[in-house]
Structures are given as C-alpha cells and as structure tokens.
Design a protein around this motif. Structure first.
Motif, PDB file in Angstrom:
ATOM      1  N   GLY A  66     -35.330 -17.584 -36.771  1.00 34.02           N
ATOM      2  CA  GLY A  66     -34.636 -16.805 -37.780  1.00 34.02           C
ATOM      3  C   GLY A  66     -33.654 -15.808 -37.192  1.00 34.02           C
ATOM      4  N   SER A  67     -33.108 -14.982 -38.083  1.00 33.93           N
ATOM      5  CA  SER A  67     -32.078 -14.021 -37.683  1.00 33.93           C
ATOM      6  C   SER A  67     -32.382 -12.634 -38.238  1.00 33.93           C
ATOM      7  N   LEU A  68     -31.898 -11.655 -37.529  1.00 33.22           N
ATOM      8  CA  LEU A  68     -31.927 -10.275 -37.992  1.00 33.22           C
ATOM      9  C   LEU A  68     -30.642  -9.605 -37.535  1.00 33.22           C
ATOM     10  N   ARG A  69     -30.248  -8.576 -38.252  1.00 34.43           N
ATOM     11  CA  ARG A  69     -29.074  -7.808 -37.868  1.00 34.43           C
ATOM     12  C   ARG A  69     -29.459  -6.338 -37.775  1.00 34.43           C
ATOM     13  N   LEU A  70     -29.355  -5.796 -36.599  1.00 33.26           N
ATOM     14  CA  LEU A  70     -29.634  -4.391 -36.386  1.00 33.26           C
ATOM     15  C   LEU A  70     -28.342  -3.588 -36.514  1.00 33.26           C
ATOM     16  N   SER A  71     -28.485  -2.381 -37.017  1.00 26.64           N
ATOM     17  CA  SER A  71     -27.350  -1.469 -37.137  1.00 26.64           C
ATOM     18  C   SER A  71     -27.669  -0.165 -36.434  1.00 26.64           C
ATOM     19  N   CYS A  72     -26.650   0.446 -35.897  1.00 28.39           N
ATOM     20  CA  CYS A  72     -26.794   1.750 -35.264  1.00 28.39           C
ATOM     21  C   CYS A  72     -25.633   2.609 -35.725  1.00 28.39           C
TER      22      CYS A  72
ATOM     23  N   LEU B 279     -26.057  -5.431 -33.947  1.00 26.76           N
ATOM     24  CA  LEU B 279     -26.586  -6.460 -33.057  1.00 26.76           C
ATOM     25  C   LEU B 279     -27.078  -7.594 -33.941  1.00 26.76           C
ATOM     26  N   GLN B 280     -26.300  -8.663 -33.970  1.00 26.64           N
ATOM     27  CA  GLN B 280     -26.690  -9.849 -34.718  1.00 26.64           C
ATOM     28  C   GLN B 280     -27.571 -10.692 -33.822  1.00 26.64           C
ATOM     29  N   MET B 281     -28.772 -10.950 -34.276  1.00 25.88           N
ATOM     30  CA  MET B 281     -29.737 -11.689 -33.466  1.00 25.88           C
ATOM     31  C   MET B 281     -30.072 -12.990 -34.178  1.00 25.88           C
ATOM     32  N   ASP B 282     -29.691 -14.087 -33.568  1.00 22.87           N
ATOM     33  CA  ASP B 282     -29.943 -15.414 -34.117  1.00 22.87           C
ATOM     34  C   ASP B 282     -30.889 -16.188 -33.209  1.00 22.87           C
ATOM     35  N   SER B 283     -31.434 -17.257 -33.751  1.00 22.17           N
ATOM     36  CA  SER B 283     -32.348 -18.109 -32.981  1.00 22.17           C
ATOM     37  C   SER B 283     -33.413 -17.270 -32.284  1.00 22.17           C
ATOM     38  N   LEU B 284     -34.004 -16.388 -33.037  1.00 21.42           N
ATOM     39  CA  LEU B 284     -34.980 -15.461 -32.455  1.00 21.42           C
ATOM     40  C   LEU B 284     -36.213 -16.192 -31.949  1.00 21.42           C
ATOM     41  N   LYS B 285     -36.753 -15.658 -30.875  1.00 20.31           N
ATOM     42  CA  LYS B 285     -37.935 -16.226 -30.239  1.00 20.31           C
ATOM     43  C   LYS B 285     -39.057 -15.181 -30.235  1.00 20.31           C
ATOM     44  N   PRO B 286     -40.288 -15.618 -30.169  1.00 23.60           N
ATOM     45  CA  PRO B 286     -41.380 -14.641 -30.109  1.00 23.60           C
ATOM     46  C   PRO B 286     -41.223 -13.638 -28.957  1.00 23.60           C
ATOM     47  N   GLU B 287     -40.619 -14.063 -27.877  1.00 21.89           N
ATOM     48  CA  GLU B 287     -40.446 -13.151 -26.744  1.00 21.89           C
ATOM     49  C   GLU B 287     -39.381 -12.085 -26.999  1.00 21.89           C
ATOM     50  N   ASP B 288     -38.678 -12.187 -28.110  1.00 24.04           N
ATOM     51  CA  ASP B 288     -37.737 -11.135 -28.495  1.00 24.04           C
ATOM     52  C   ASP B 288     -38.442  -9.974 -29.188  1.00 24.04           C
TER      53      ASP B 288
END
Length: 119
Positions: free
Chosen positions: A16-22, A81-90
């Motif tokens: 999945g994906s998440l988008r972080l903002s700062c 920070l757009q995070m795609d193809s997330l893995k458990p190690e992320d």
C-alpha cells in the motif's frame, strides 16, 4: 524558532501507500534542506530522503529508492514523502527535520508520526 509538524502516518497493508506531510513555520523554505528520517524499535535512526531548498535536489536511501518520493511546496512551506509499495520493514516512527543550506546539521525536528505496515 522554526517549527515542524509531521502528519500522515497510519496503518497500511504491505504494497500500500501513505503520504506523510511536514508543515514548517517560521522559516523560508529556500534557505533549508528538509529530510525525513525513521526509527524502528531497537534500531538506530536512519535517513530516508531529503530535498534541498532552492534547487529541490533530492536524495534517497537505497532501501527506499524507486518507492518513496520526497517533494516540497515552497508556497505552503510543506514537504511531503509519498511512500508506495510499502513493506513491513518500512514500519517505524518517521520524523521530518530541517537544516540550513548554509551549513550545519539538522537542527530542527518535528514530532514523529507512526507508520505501520502489516504483512
């Protein structure tokens, strides 16, 4: 003083994906480089990505290249920070930070936002 407010973390399944903002306040985006760091339980904090103010050059850790994208909105003083193809190690607490492009280390840090990737 510069203030950073991170948001966007959550729970997502692997792939999945998440988008972080700062969101940054009390500073001029062009005068700073912005970075995202993460720290997993029992591990040292590691740099994930950064973007330099002004020229918007980007840098990524090898572990996230091709999956994460850092970008900035100079008008809103916000870094994403757009995070795609997330893995458990992320899975980790993610922090944003800022350092002056004139020199020195990351002086300003936001509070962390938890990212959890389930398998």
């Amino acid at each position: 003083e510069v203030q950073l407010q991170a948001s966007g973390g959550g729970l997502v399944q692997a792939g999945g994906s998440l988008r972080l903002s700062c969101a940054a306040s009390r500073f001029t985006f062009d005068d700073y480089a912005m970075g995202w760091f993460r720290q997993a339980p029992g591990k040292e904090r590691e740099g994930v990505a950064c973007i330099s103010g002004g020229d918007n050059k980007t840098y990524y850790a090898d572990s996230v290249k091709g999956r994460f994208t850092i970008s900035g909105d100079n008008v809103k003083n916000t870094v994403f920070l757009q995070m795609d193809s997330l893995k458990p190690e992320d899975t980790a607490v993610y922090y944003c930070a800022a350092r002056a492009t004139s020199g020195g280390g990351y002086r300003y840090w936001g509070q962390g936002t938890q990212v959890t990737v389930s398998s």
